[in-house]
Design an enzyme around this catalytic site. Structure first.
Site, PDB file in Angstrom:
ATOM      1  N   ASP A 212      -5.680 -13.713   9.150  1.00 14.95           N
ATOM      2  CA  ASP A 212      -4.518 -13.572   8.258  1.00 14.95           C
ATOM      3  C   ASP A 212      -3.353 -14.457   8.687  1.00 14.95           C
ATOM      4  O   ASP A 212      -2.212 -14.009   8.823  1.00 14.95           O
ATOM      5  CB  ASP A 212      -4.063 -12.110   8.187  1.00 14.95           C
ATOM      6  CG  ASP A 212      -4.976 -11.249   7.333  1.00 14.95           C
ATOM      7  OD1 ASP A 212      -5.599 -11.799   6.407  1.00 14.95           O
ATOM      8  OD2 ASP A 212      -5.073 -10.041   7.586  1.00 14.95           O
TER       9      ASP A 212
ATOM     10  N   ASP B  52      -0.595 -12.569   2.104  1.00  8.54           N
ATOM     11  CA  ASP B  52      -1.240 -11.553   2.939  1.00  8.54           C
ATOM     12  C   ASP B  52      -1.438 -12.191   4.311  1.00  8.54           C
ATOM     13  O   ASP B  52      -2.552 -12.525   4.708  1.00  8.54           O
ATOM     14  CB  ASP B  52      -2.567 -11.132   2.308  1.00  8.54           C
ATOM     15  CG  ASP B  52      -3.230  -9.984   3.043  1.00  8.54           C
ATOM     16  OD1 ASP B  52      -2.683  -9.555   4.075  1.00  8.54           O
ATOM     17  OD2 ASP B  52      -4.289  -9.526   2.600  1.00  8.54           O
TER      18      ASP B  52
ATOM     19  N   GLU C  80     -10.566  -6.757  -4.638  1.00 10.93           N
ATOM     20  CA  GLU C  80     -10.417  -7.837  -3.655  1.00 10.93           C
ATOM     21  C   GLU C  80     -11.689  -7.933  -2.815  1.00 10.93           C
ATOM     22  O   GLU C  80     -11.946  -7.072  -1.974  1.00 10.93           O
ATOM     23  CB  GLU C  80      -9.212  -7.560  -2.761  1.00 10.93           C
ATOM     24  CG  GLU C  80      -8.935  -8.645  -1.748  1.00 10.93           C
ATOM     25  CD  GLU C  80      -7.658  -8.387  -0.975  1.00 10.93           C
ATOM     26  OE1 GLU C  80      -7.651  -8.624   0.243  1.00 10.93           O
ATOM     27  OE2 GLU C  80      -6.665  -7.934  -1.583  1.00 10.93           O
TER      28      GLU C  80
ATOM     29  N   GLU D 256      -8.863 -13.591  -1.736  1.00 17.45           N
ATOM     30  CA  GLU D 256      -8.152 -13.917  -0.494  1.00 17.45           C
ATOM     31  C   GLU D 256      -8.853 -15.060   0.223  1.00 17.45           C
ATOM     32  O   GLU D 256     -10.073 -15.045   0.389  1.00 17.45           O
ATOM     33  CB  GLU D 256      -8.072 -12.706   0.429  1.00 17.45           C
ATOM     34  CG  GLU D 256      -7.359 -13.030   1.736  1.00 17.45           C
ATOM     35  CD  GLU D 256      -7.164 -11.857   2.653  1.00 17.45           C
ATOM     36  OE1 GLU D 256      -7.324 -12.030   3.879  1.00 17.45           O
ATOM     37  OE2 GLU D 256      -6.848 -10.758   2.157  1.00 17.45           O
TER      38      GLU D 256
ATOM     39  N   ASP E 184       2.360   2.070   3.353  1.00 17.19           N
ATOM     40  CA  ASP E 184       3.275   1.061   3.897  1.00 17.19           C
ATOM     41  C   ASP E 184       4.715   1.481   3.661  1.00 17.19           C
ATOM     42  O   ASP E 184       5.587   1.261   4.500  1.00 17.19           O
ATOM     43  CB  ASP E 184       3.085  -0.301   3.212  1.00 17.19           C
ATOM     44  CG  ASP E 184       1.724  -0.903   3.409  1.00 17.19           C
ATOM     45  OD1 ASP E 184       1.047  -0.540   4.389  1.00 17.19           O
ATOM     46  OD2 ASP E 184       1.335  -1.753   2.577  1.00 17.19           O
TER      47      ASP E 184
ATOM     48  N   ASP F  89     -10.706 -11.457  10.485  1.00 20.07           N
ATOM     49  CA  ASP F  89      -9.636 -11.737   9.525  1.00 20.07           C
ATOM     50  C   ASP F  89      -8.346 -12.044  10.282  1.00 20.07           C
ATOM     51  O   ASP F  89      -7.628 -11.136  10.688  1.00 20.07           O
ATOM     52  CB  ASP F  89      -9.457 -10.483   8.655  1.00 20.07           C
ATOM     53  CG  ASP F  89      -8.972 -10.798   7.258  1.00 20.07           C
ATOM     54  OD1 ASP F  89      -8.734 -11.976   6.967  1.00 20.07           O
ATOM     55  OD2 ASP F  89      -8.833  -9.860   6.465  1.00 20.07           O
TER      56      ASP F  89
ATOM     57  N   ASP G  77      -4.510 -13.705  -2.756  1.00 21.03           N
ATOM     58  CA  ASP G  77      -3.878 -13.445  -1.467  1.00 21.03           C
ATOM     59  C   ASP G  77      -3.928 -14.753  -0.693  1.00 21.03           C
ATOM     60  O   ASP G  77      -5.001 -15.171  -0.228  1.00 21.03           O
ATOM     61  CB  ASP G  77      -4.611 -12.335  -0.709  1.00 21.03           C
ATOM     62  CG  ASP G  77      -4.064 -10.954  -1.031  1.00 21.03           C
ATOM     63  OD1 ASP G  77      -3.232 -10.848  -1.949  1.00 21.03           O
ATOM     64  OD2 ASP G  77      -4.470  -9.987  -0.366  1.00 21.03           O
TER      65      ASP G  77
ATOM     66  N   HIS H 105       0.872  -1.174   0.000  1.00 24.09           N
ATOM     67  CA  HIS H 105       0.000   0.000   0.000  1.00 24.09           C
ATOM     68  C   HIS H 105       0.906   1.220   0.000  1.00 24.09           C
ATOM     69  O   HIS H 105       2.040   1.171   0.493  1.00 24.09           O
ATOM     70  CB  HIS H 105      -0.867   0.073   1.262  1.00 24.09           C
ATOM     71  CG  HIS H 105      -1.797  -1.068   1.476  1.00 24.09           C
ATOM     72  ND1 HIS H 105      -1.385  -2.270   2.033  1.00 24.09           N
ATOM     73  CD2 HIS H 105      -3.135  -1.190   1.250  1.00 24.09           C
ATOM     74  CE1 HIS H 105      -2.420  -3.081   2.128  1.00 24.09           C
ATOM     75  NE2 HIS H 105      -3.496  -2.456   1.658  1.00 24.09           N
TER      76      HIS H 105
END
EC number: 5.3.1.5
Length: 440
Positions: A309, A339, A232, A268, A104, A307, A296, A101
């Site tokens: 992750d 991700d 996404e 994802e 980031d 989430d 992802d 991003h």
């Protein structure tokens, strides 16, 4: 500058008998699978945000990690230090791609002018790092959900000035992605949804979001970006209900605004879980709709409603996913982006490697199993047999629009139709999949 991961040279393939936790047991980049190098099939990417931006904080606790670039200091200097560590990590892990991003990689600053200037400087830094390392950008995106200005969304915000700020971020991030040779640009609507219908105009917000996406497509063509635009899907979190709920929902949205030929999907795994679907379902649906773009790769927890992750570790789940992807011709501009983040208690810096190594081995083994399924062809054969009636004269007349509903009613009566159900043989097919998974 001294290496951050100074106890590791590079992660190497050592084979399935290796007990080295910092080596690949199944991922051999040069191994040929169906005539193509494994690295080219999988197109692995590491993400900037979870790997280098998350400080270990959660809703119940402060940051738990001690990362040098997350300490107090001059923002751009810390961003450059973060980039040093990120590309050291990418190089030592042998990932050919990375994703980010905008915020980031670059300090957001206190104004749009600062944001644009900071990002421009960091894009030059990243370009140098890419040239130095050979690591490429799989995709870039703009974070239009973290800043408090996006509390009510970005494209769906009731304030057109917020909409305009988001447009500035997307323009800047897309042009940066283009400059860095990125192969895709992702649009994730983190807060493009609602908390309550009591203060929401659904039609208005949908129109805003559709127009925003149309402008994104227009800008892509204006700057000559040849990559793929990706949405996404995610059903909820942080909002109660998000407009890009799942693959099928996004397809309907794209059709409404004439965008189905312009935008594909980044699927994802954890988002599929939140939507009440399997990862396999979302991949197969995206492919069936002609919208499959990228992945992802992670996992969620079916017992938790958020989430998580986590890194993918289920060969069984991902073998079926890779089977669908291989049947569809494999990745073009997309790839497998991790991700995923280490757990809050995983505070050793080398835990970042353990998480990615396990995930890469999982996907490599899944790929090899999927290739065996393709080569054997038994599943495809069973499906072809099951639908073979549609190749008959009657089936083809129906599909080609040569029979009306009344014609079919007449046909059924004249031919005294009395069809008998044929077994779907689900249990036998599940046993067949286990054969591919567990029999050498």
């Amino acid at each position: 500058m001294q290496a951050y991961f100074d106890q590791l040279d590079r992660v190497r393939y050592e084979g399935s008998k290796s007990s080295n936790p910092l080596a690949f047991r199944h991922y051999n980049p040069d191994e040929l699978v169906l005539g193509k190098r494994m690295e080219e099939h999988l197109r692995f990417a590491a993400c900037y945000w979870h790997t280098f931006c998350w400080n270990g904080a959660d809703m119940f606790g402060v940051g738990a990690f001690n990362r040098p670039w997350q300490q107090p200091g001059e923002a751009l200097a810390l961003a450059k230090r973060k980039a040093d560590v990120a590309f050291e990590f990418f190089h030592k892990l042998h990932v050919p791609f990375y994703c980010f991003h905008d915020v980031d990689v670059s300090p957001e600053g206190a104004s749009l002018k600062e944001y644009i200037n900071n990002f421009a400087q960091m894009v030059d830094v990243l370009a140098g790092k890419q040239e130095e390392s050979g690591v490429k950008l799989l995709w870039g995106t703009a974070n239009c959900f973290t800043n408090p200005r996006y509390g009510a969304g970005a494209a769906t915000n009731p304030d057109p000035e917020v909409f305009s700020w988001a447009a500035t971020q997307v323009v800047t991030a897309m042009e940066a992605t283009h400059k860095l040779g990125g192969e895709n640009y992702v649009l994730w609507g983190g807060r493009e949804g609602y908390e309550t219908l009591l203060n929401t105009d659904l039609r208005q917000e949908r129109e805003q979001l559709g127009r925003f996406m149309q402008m994104v497509v227009e800008h892509k063509h204006k700057i000559g970006f040849q990559g793929t635009l990706l949405i996404e899907p995610k059903p909820q979190e942080p909002t109660k209900h998000q407009y890009d709920y799942d693959a099928a929902t996004v397809y309907g949205f794209l059709k409404q605004f004439g965008l189905e030929k312009e935008i594909k999907l980044n699927i994802e795994a954890n988002h599929a879980t939140l939507a009440g679907h399997s990862f396999h379902h979302e991949i197969a649906t995206a492919i069936a709709l002609g919208l499959f773009g990228s992945v992802d790769a992670n996992r969620g927890d079916a017992q938790l409603g958020w989430d998580t992750d986590q890194f993918p570790n289920s060969v069984e789940e991902n073998a079926l996913v890779m089977y669908e992807i291989l049947k569809a011709g494999g990745f073009t501009t997309g790839g497998l982006n991790f991700d995923a983040k280490v757990r809050r208690q995983s505070t050793d810096k080398y835990d970042l490697f353990y998480g990615h190594i396990g995930a890469m081995d999982t996907m490599a083994l899944a790929l090899k199993i999927a290739a065996r399924m393709i080569e054997d062809g038994e599943l495809d054969k069973r499906i072809a047999q099951r639908y073979s009636g549609w190749n008959s004269e009657l089936g083809q007349q129906i599909l080609k629009g040569q029979m009306s509903l009344a014609d079919l009613a007449k046909y059924a009566q004249e031919h005294h139709l009395s069809p008998v159900h044929q077994s779907g043989r689900q249990e036998q097919l599940e046993n067949l999949v286990n054969h591919y998974l567990f029999d050498k």
